[in-house]
Design a protein around this motif. Structure first.
Motif, short mmCIF file in Angstrom:
data_model
loop_
_atom_site.label_atom_id
_atom_site.label_comp_id
_atom_site.label_asym_id
_atom_site.label_seq_id
_atom_site.Cartn_x
_atom_site.Cartn_y
_atom_site.Cartn_z
N GLU A 171 -18.52 66.80 -2.08
CA GLU A 171 -19.89 67.24 -2.33
C GLU A 171 -19.91 68.64 -2.95
O GLU A 171 -20.69 68.92 -3.86
N ALA A 172 -19.06 69.52 -2.45
CA ALA A 172 -18.96 70.88 -3.01
C ALA A 172 -18.51 70.81 -4.47
O ALA A 172 -18.98 71.59 -5.31
N ASN A 199 -19.30 72.34 1.30
CA ASN A 199 -20.68 72.80 1.26
C ASN A 199 -21.24 72.69 2.69
O ASN A 199 -20.55 72.26 3.61
N ASN A 200 -22.50 73.08 2.87
CA ASN A 200 -23.09 73.10 4.22
C ASN A 200 -23.10 71.72 4.86
O ASN A 200 -22.85 71.59 6.07
N ASN A 201 -23.38 70.67 4.10
CA ASN A 201 -23.41 69.33 4.66
C ASN A 201 -22.00 68.89 5.12
O ASN A 201 -21.85 68.27 6.17
N GLU A 202 -20.99 69.23 4.34
CA GLU A 202 -19.62 68.87 4.72
C GLU A 202 -19.17 69.65 5.96
O GLU A 202 -18.47 69.10 6.83
N GLU A 246 -21.35 70.23 -6.73
CA GLU A 246 -22.14 71.46 -6.89
C GLU A 246 -21.48 72.42 -7.86
O GLU A 246 -22.16 73.11 -8.63
N LEU A 247 -20.16 72.47 -7.82
CA LEU A 247 -19.43 73.39 -8.68
C LEU A 247 -19.31 72.87 -10.12
O LEU A 247 -19.00 73.62 -11.02
N TYR A 268 -12.77 74.20 0.71
CA TYR A 268 -14.11 74.57 0.26
C TYR A 268 -15.06 73.42 0.56
O TYR A 268 -14.93 72.34 -0.02
N HIS A 317 -17.27 79.37 -4.64
CA HIS A 317 -17.88 78.68 -3.51
C HIS A 317 -17.29 79.30 -2.25
O HIS A 317 -16.16 79.78 -2.25
N LYS A 318 -18.06 79.29 -1.17
CA LYS A 318 -17.57 79.86 0.08
C LYS A 318 -16.37 79.06 0.59
O LYS A 318 -16.36 77.83 0.55
#
Length: 175
Positions: free
Chosen positions: A166-167, A9-12, A170-171, A7, A110-111
């Motif tokens: 990073e994700a 995030n967009n930046n990762e 956010e979570l 999992y 999370h995506k």
């Protein structure tokens, strides 16, 4: 080699794209093409646009392990002259999936992303099977090591999840 789910995030995901680029990897979207030539994504902006609007699945090739061209043939199930990459033919390649959403009943809200390789591929010129090469396995292992270095392992419901640092913020899940 086992499939790895993770999992980011967009930046990762962006950083993973640039790491693959640094390793001379090329991403080919699993989409319909207008000719029997596939398109290689060259910029992160093109990758992001494609991932957001066209496909979650990409083929990763690199000169370190690439033996022959991926096979692209006319897709008889699509209207018009549309061509697609034939699964497991040519290459070899690494499968990458970057999902845009997650199901409501997902454990991790999370995506998800997935990286995997097949154990065997098919030669383009004679349809004979060949095993995934050591070079492919080494490249795959290197990408997996990179992904793991950017993650924390979280155990939920007796299962381990690789979640980008990073994700994870956010979570708001405590490691």
């Amino acid at each position: 080699m086992a499939q790895m789910d993770f999992y980011f995030n967009n930046n990762e995901i962006k950083e993973l794209f640039w790491y693959i680029n640094f390793k001379d990897g090329q991403l080919i979207p699993d989409i319909a093409f207008n000719s029997d030539q596939y398109t290689v994504i060259s910029t992160y902006e093109d990758f992001y646009k494609c991932q957001q609007t066209e496909t979650a699945h990409f083929f990763l090739i690199a000169k370190d392990f690439y033996i022959e061209s991926l096979v692209v043939t006319r897709n008889r199930f699509m209207k018009g002259e549309k061509y697609t990459v034939n699964q497991r033919e040519g290459g070899p390649y690494i499968d990458l999936m970057f999902f845009r959403e997650y199901p409501e009943d997902a454990v991790i809200h999370h995506k998800a992303s997935t990286i995997d390789i097949y154990a065997k591929f098919i030669h383009a010129h004679d349809n004979a099977e060949f095993k995934a090469t050591n070079e492919l396995k080494e490249y795959y292992s290197d990408i997996v090591r990179y992904i793991k270095s950017k993650c924390k392992i979280i155990k939920l419901n007796n299962k381990k999840y690789w979640i980008g640092k990073e994700a994870l913020k956010e979570l708001q899940i405590a490691p």
